[in-house]
Design an enzyme around this catalytic site. Sequence first.
Site, PDB file in Angstrom:
ATOM      1  NE  ARG A  33      -3.875  -2.397   2.088  1.00  0.00           N
ATOM      2  CZ  ARG A  33      -3.784  -3.704   1.842  1.00  0.00           C
ATOM      3  NH1 ARG A  33      -2.585  -4.284   1.739  1.00  0.00           N
ATOM      4  NH2 ARG A  33      -4.875  -4.439   1.697  1.00  0.00           N
ATOM      5  CB  SER A 174     -11.895 -10.373   1.293  1.00  0.00           C
ATOM      6  OG  SER A 174     -10.753 -10.167   0.481  1.00  0.00           O
ATOM      7  CG  ASP A 322      -2.530 -14.058   5.232  1.00  0.00           C
ATOM      8  OD1 ASP A 322      -3.178 -14.811   4.473  1.00  0.00           O
ATOM      9  OD2 ASP A 322      -2.303 -12.869   4.965  1.00  0.00           O
TER      10      ASP A 322
END
EC number: 2.5.1.19
Length: 445
Positions: A33, A174, A322
């Site tokens: 980002r 998400s 994750d």
Amino acid sequence: MSSTHPGRTIRSGATQNLSGTIRPAADKSISHRSVIFGALAEGETHVKGMLEGEDVLRTITAFRTMGISIERCNEGEYRIQGQGLDGLKEPDDVLDMGNSGTAMRLLCGLLASQPFHSILTGDHSLRSRPMGRVVQPLTKMGARIRGRDGGRLAPLAIEGTELVPITYNSPIASAQVKSAIILAGLNTAGETTIIEPAVSRDHTERMLIAFGAEVTRDGNQVTIEGWPNLQGQEIEVPADISAAAFPMVAALITPGSDIILENVGMNPTRTGILDLLLAMGGNIQRLNEREVGGEPVADLQVRYSQLQGIEIDPTVVPRAIDEFPVFFVAAALAQGQTLVQGAEELRVKESDRITAMANGLKALGAIIEERPDGALITGNPDGLAGGASVDSFTDHRIAMSLLVAGLRCKESVLVQRCDNINTSFPSFSQLMNSLGFQLEDVSHG
């Protein structure tokens, strides 16, 4: 376990205890980002601590291909010359995102509103991962995106066009879907709103606010006002809690261990793994808590603990998605049973992570019953048999998780196809060995 060429093979064996202080790999989500918003801002963005793994380097290359000057000053230090929301140029080549689902999905949203044509592709694994989840809402905004299987699989051809704002009720929590829509909304007049079933990681919102965007957050709902005036920023990237999870679990399961993990991002949308390990009885303490660039950060002291099996609350899954591969390792060495449920998203990651971890740990002697949305794991605090060669399915998190499991195996373990560890944690073996791991690259011998 696999007849596929083993690629990079690493041996992991038992060790006495782990000790020392390390700074895990930089946060991959924030690094991606930083590049994206630095490119879209006006003026210079200076980033320190950038993750120089293959995934982020693909994002850097993509923006250079679109005319953005990104200078590497030192290790992990970059200067990005932003050109504003309308400053990208049409790429003269296909944008290859390698193994990075984050990069492909976020760029899909960004490029949908650009006044040019672009094509996104990736490696074999990425080309098999679901892209319909971002293509569908973007199409509702007016995006023109074509791909294999009706736009559900890459390569994706994007014909940039003017979009309209929408309110989108996402069927899944998400951050990648949410961020793709937000990025499309940046170049769209009016308010774009995303409503999720649960809160997903919020690095996009935090960073956009820091860059000057108008972002409204209300529970599971996020609204972005189009055409913000983004200004270049100074960014310091913290260590990735997803990377920290590997030494964290390793210390918890290895008797006598006491380690410190420095400068770890403590974003509350990412700390599900901490909640799970603490619920199992893990001795994890937050030290020196502070805020850096709008993100909470702390040092973590982790000591060996006699972990107990737990039943996962499905609502925590998006905050730990994750980290589940290495959580499976903790569960396999805990006392009693652990039930992982509500985690079907693991099946569409870089590999089917439920099957990959179930197969790998069973080969090492663990007792695991695979479920459609998770697994039932019966732990053995005395350790696993090991003595097997297991396949990582070219998935970096599977590879690192199975190498952690090797610490508590009676016989050493060979983990095959570890090349993709470089996507998120290039210094993994070096840093882990500094704590007392016994990792050895045996690819050529």
